[in-house]
Design an enzyme around this catalytic site. Structure first.
Site, PDB file in Angstrom:
ATOM      1  N   GLU A   6       0.848  -1.183   0.000  1.00 32.87           N
ATOM      2  CA  GLU A   6       0.000   0.000   0.000  1.00 32.87           C
ATOM      3  C   GLU A   6       0.889   1.239   0.000  1.00 32.87           C
ATOM      4  O   GLU A   6       1.806   1.365   0.819  1.00 32.87           O
ATOM      5  CB  GLU A   6      -0.910   0.044   1.235  1.00 32.87           C
ATOM      6  CG  GLU A   6      -1.795   1.289   1.192  1.00 32.87           C
ATOM      7  CD  GLU A   6      -2.708   1.475   2.393  1.00 32.87           C
ATOM      8  OE1 GLU A   6      -2.548   0.757   3.401  1.00 32.87           O
ATOM      9  OE2 GLU A   6      -3.583   2.361   2.324  1.00 32.87           O
TER      10      GLU A   6
ATOM     11  N   CYS B 140       2.799  10.005  -1.101  1.00 35.56           N
ATOM     12  CA  CYS B 140       3.597  10.228  -2.302  1.00 35.56           C
ATOM     13  C   CYS B 140       3.618  11.732  -2.539  1.00 35.56           C
ATOM     14  O   CYS B 140       2.554  12.353  -2.632  1.00 35.56           O
ATOM     15  CB  CYS B 140       2.916   9.501  -3.460  1.00 35.56           C
ATOM     16  SG  CYS B 140       3.416  10.024  -5.102  1.00 35.56           S
TER      17      CYS B 140
ATOM     18  N   GLN C  43       7.740  20.147  -8.696  1.00 36.09           N
ATOM     19  CA  GLN C  43       6.647  19.392  -9.308  1.00 36.09           C
ATOM     20  C   GLN C  43       6.535  19.652 -10.810  1.00 36.09           C
ATOM     21  O   GLN C  43       7.046  20.656 -11.305  1.00 36.09           O
ATOM     22  CB  GLN C  43       5.315  19.742  -8.611  1.00 36.09           C
ATOM     23  CG  GLN C  43       5.230  19.156  -7.209  1.00 36.09           C
ATOM     24  CD  GLN C  43       3.965  19.558  -6.465  1.00 36.09           C
ATOM     25  OE1 GLN C  43       3.055  20.130  -7.042  1.00 36.09           O
ATOM     26  NE2 GLN C  43       3.928  19.266  -5.178  1.00 36.09           N
TER      27      GLN C  43
ATOM     28  N   GLY D  45      -5.516  11.853 -11.229  1.00 37.51           N
ATOM     29  CA  GLY D  45      -4.926  12.050 -12.560  1.00 37.51           C
ATOM     30  C   GLY D  45      -3.475  11.592 -12.601  1.00 37.51           C
ATOM     31  O   GLY D  45      -3.047  10.929 -13.553  1.00 37.51           O
TER      32      GLY D  45
HETATM   33  N1  ACO Z   1      -3.758  15.554 -12.023  1.00 38.68           N
HETATM   34  C1  ACO Z   1      -3.569  15.233 -13.312  1.00 38.68           C
HETATM   35  N2  ACO Z   1      -2.362  15.035 -13.847  1.00 38.68           N
HETATM   36  C2  ACO Z   1      -1.299  15.217 -13.052  1.00 38.68           C
HETATM   37  C3  ACO Z   1      -1.402  15.583 -11.706  1.00 38.68           C
HETATM   38  C4  ACO Z   1      -2.701  15.749 -11.205  1.00 38.68           C
HETATM   39  N3  ACO Z   1      -2.899  16.088  -9.951  1.00 38.68           N
HETATM   40  N4  ACO Z   1      -0.158  15.683 -11.186  1.00 38.68           N
HETATM   41  C5  ACO Z   1       0.683  15.420 -12.175  1.00 38.68           C
HETATM   42  N5  ACO Z   1      -0.013  15.130 -13.286  1.00 38.68           N
HETATM   43  C6  ACO Z   1       0.493  14.728 -14.572  1.00 38.68           C
HETATM   44  C7  ACO Z   1       1.530  15.630 -15.158  1.00 38.68           C
HETATM   45  O1  ACO Z   1       0.955  16.649 -15.929  1.00 38.68           O
HETATM   46  C8  ACO Z   1       2.295  14.643 -16.008  1.00 38.68           C
HETATM   47  O2  ACO Z   1       1.597  14.382 -17.198  1.00 38.68           O
HETATM   48  P1  ACO Z   1       2.377  14.185 -18.596  1.00 38.68           P
HETATM   49  O3  ACO Z   1       3.224  12.958 -18.367  1.00 38.68           O
HETATM   50  O4  ACO Z   1       1.291  13.973 -19.569  1.00 38.68           O
HETATM   51  O5  ACO Z   1       3.169  15.420 -18.781  1.00 38.68           O
HETATM   52  C9  ACO Z   1       2.245  13.373 -15.186  1.00 38.68           C
HETATM   53  O6  ACO Z   1       1.104  13.485 -14.353  1.00 38.68           O
HETATM   54  C10 ACO Z   1       3.433  13.161 -14.312  1.00 38.68           C
HETATM   55  O7  ACO Z   1       3.887  14.394 -13.811  1.00 38.68           O
HETATM   56  P2  ACO Z   1       5.220  14.499 -12.979  1.00 38.68           P
HETATM   57  O8  ACO Z   1       5.917  15.782 -13.317  1.00 38.68           O
HETATM   58  O9  ACO Z   1       5.988  13.246 -13.110  1.00 38.68           O
HETATM   59  O10 ACO Z   1       4.597  14.578 -11.515  1.00 38.68           O
HETATM   60  P3  ACO Z   1       5.150  15.430 -10.285  1.00 38.68           P
HETATM   61  O11 ACO Z   1       6.627  15.364 -10.214  1.00 38.68           O
HETATM   62  O12 ACO Z   1       4.540  16.777 -10.277  1.00 38.68           O
HETATM   63  O13 ACO Z   1       4.566  14.583  -9.075  1.00 38.68           O
HETATM   64  C11 ACO Z   1       2.745  14.478  -7.499  1.00 38.68           C
HETATM   65  C12 ACO Z   1       3.178  14.335  -8.964  1.00 38.68           C
HETATM   66  C13 ACO Z   1       3.553  13.521  -6.650  1.00 38.68           C
HETATM   67  C14 ACO Z   1       1.269  14.149  -7.400  1.00 38.68           C
HETATM   68  C15 ACO Z   1       3.049  15.938  -7.074  1.00 38.68           C
HETATM   69  O14 ACO Z   1       2.295  16.806  -7.868  1.00 38.68           O
HETATM   70  C16 ACO Z   1       2.737  16.229  -5.613  1.00 38.68           C
HETATM   71  O15 ACO Z   1       3.573  16.056  -4.754  1.00 38.68           O
HETATM   72  N6  ACO Z   1       1.508  16.712  -5.328  1.00 38.68           N
HETATM   73  C17 ACO Z   1       1.083  17.075  -3.982  1.00 38.68           C
HETATM   74  C18 ACO Z   1       0.926  15.882  -3.090  1.00 38.68           C
HETATM   75  C19 ACO Z   1      -0.082  14.877  -3.602  1.00 38.68           C
HETATM   76  O16 ACO Z   1      -1.166  15.232  -4.040  1.00 38.68           O
HETATM   77  N7  ACO Z   1       0.299  13.599  -3.519  1.00 38.68           N
HETATM   78  C20 ACO Z   1      -0.558  12.464  -3.833  1.00 38.68           C
HETATM   79  C21 ACO Z   1      -1.552  12.313  -2.766  1.00 38.68           C
HETATM   80  S1  ACO Z   1      -2.253  10.711  -2.645  1.00 38.68           S
HETATM   81  C22 ACO Z   1      -1.149   9.790  -1.762  1.00 38.68           C
HETATM   82  O17 ACO Z   1      -0.144  10.265  -1.332  1.00 38.68           O
HETATM   83  C23 ACO Z   1      -1.475   8.341  -1.549  1.00 38.68           C
END
Ligand code: ACO
Length: 161
Positions: free
Chosen positions: A73, A77, A84, A118
């Site tokens: 699980e 993340c 980001q 997403g």
């Molecule tokens: N919704 C839709 N698409 C997204 C989102 C989102 N919230 N976040 C990233 N993406 C997309 C990006 O546009 C990218 O798409 P592409 O490949 O078509 O260009 C793809 O996903 C991957 O993007 P990365 O740059 O690799 O992602 P990033 O380094 O920004 O990490 C993460 C993503 C971890 C969600 C980051 O935005 C973050 O830390 N967010 C805040 C914390 C969070 O919400 N964490 C998840 C909570 S749930 C849990 O922890 C179990």
């Protein structure tokens, strides 16, 4: 950029990385109670894959493997705000999948909030669960307001190719 497996094994280096990860999770997941984040990140049944630039931790994934059930699980993340949308989240997940293969795990489960759905979809997660219910029921808790998502980890796919 390096990716490393971090366990709470008492070494100063790992302890420092876990503190840094805890701070990133607390900041990026403000709805999660801080005490809950601290408890899981330092729990010895949990592990993390950390993304580092030099000595600085810029993100990570904390997970708990259930080896007998062959799944893990994902608890938390996150990537630091300033880092980001640069592809690090994707690379981090790919490294975690390779780590799962080494541990003999076949599935990831995670509770994704609306915003994260997403991101998880793009990493191969789906709301449709392929794992037999009996394999995970009773092992993970139910959360309100989050969607359970699953990702199958193929044992012979190289996720870093
Ligand atoms: N919704 C839709 N698409 C997204 C989102 C989102 N919230 N976040 C990233 N993406 C997309 C990006 O546009 C990218 O798409 P592409 O490949 O078509 O260009 C793809 O996903 C991957 O993007 P990365 O740059 O690799 O992602 P990033 O380094 O920004 O990490 C993460 C993503 C971890 C969600 C980051 O935005 C973050 O830390 N967010 C805040 C914390 C969070 O919400 N964490 C998840 C909570 S749930 C849990 O922890 C179990």
């Amino acid at each position: 950029i390096t990716f490393c497996l971090v366990e709470n094994n008492g070494t100063p280096e790992n302890s420092e990385r876990l503190v840094a990860l805890k701070n990133i999770f607390a900041k990026q997941l403000p709805k999660m109670p801080k005490e809950y984040i601290v408890r899981l990140v330092f729990d010895r049944r949990h592990r993390a894959v950390a993304l580092c630039r030099g000595n600085l931790v810029i993100g990570g994934i904390c997970y708990r493997p259930y080896p007998s059930q062959r799944f893990a699980e994902i608890a938390f993340c996150a990537i630091m705000a300033t880092e980001q949308v640069k592809g690090y989240g994707t690379r981090l997940m790919n490294h975690l999948k390779e780590q799962a293969k080494r541990e003999g795990l076949r599935y990831f489960l995670t509770y994704a909030d609306n915003y994260a759905i997403g991101y998880f979809r793009k990493q191969g997660f789906s709301k449709t669960l392929g794992m037999p219910r009996a394999q995970w029921m009773g092992y993970i808790k139910d959360y309100d307001g989050a969607h359970l998502m699953e990702c199958y980890v193929h044992p012979t796919i190289n996720y870093l190719d």
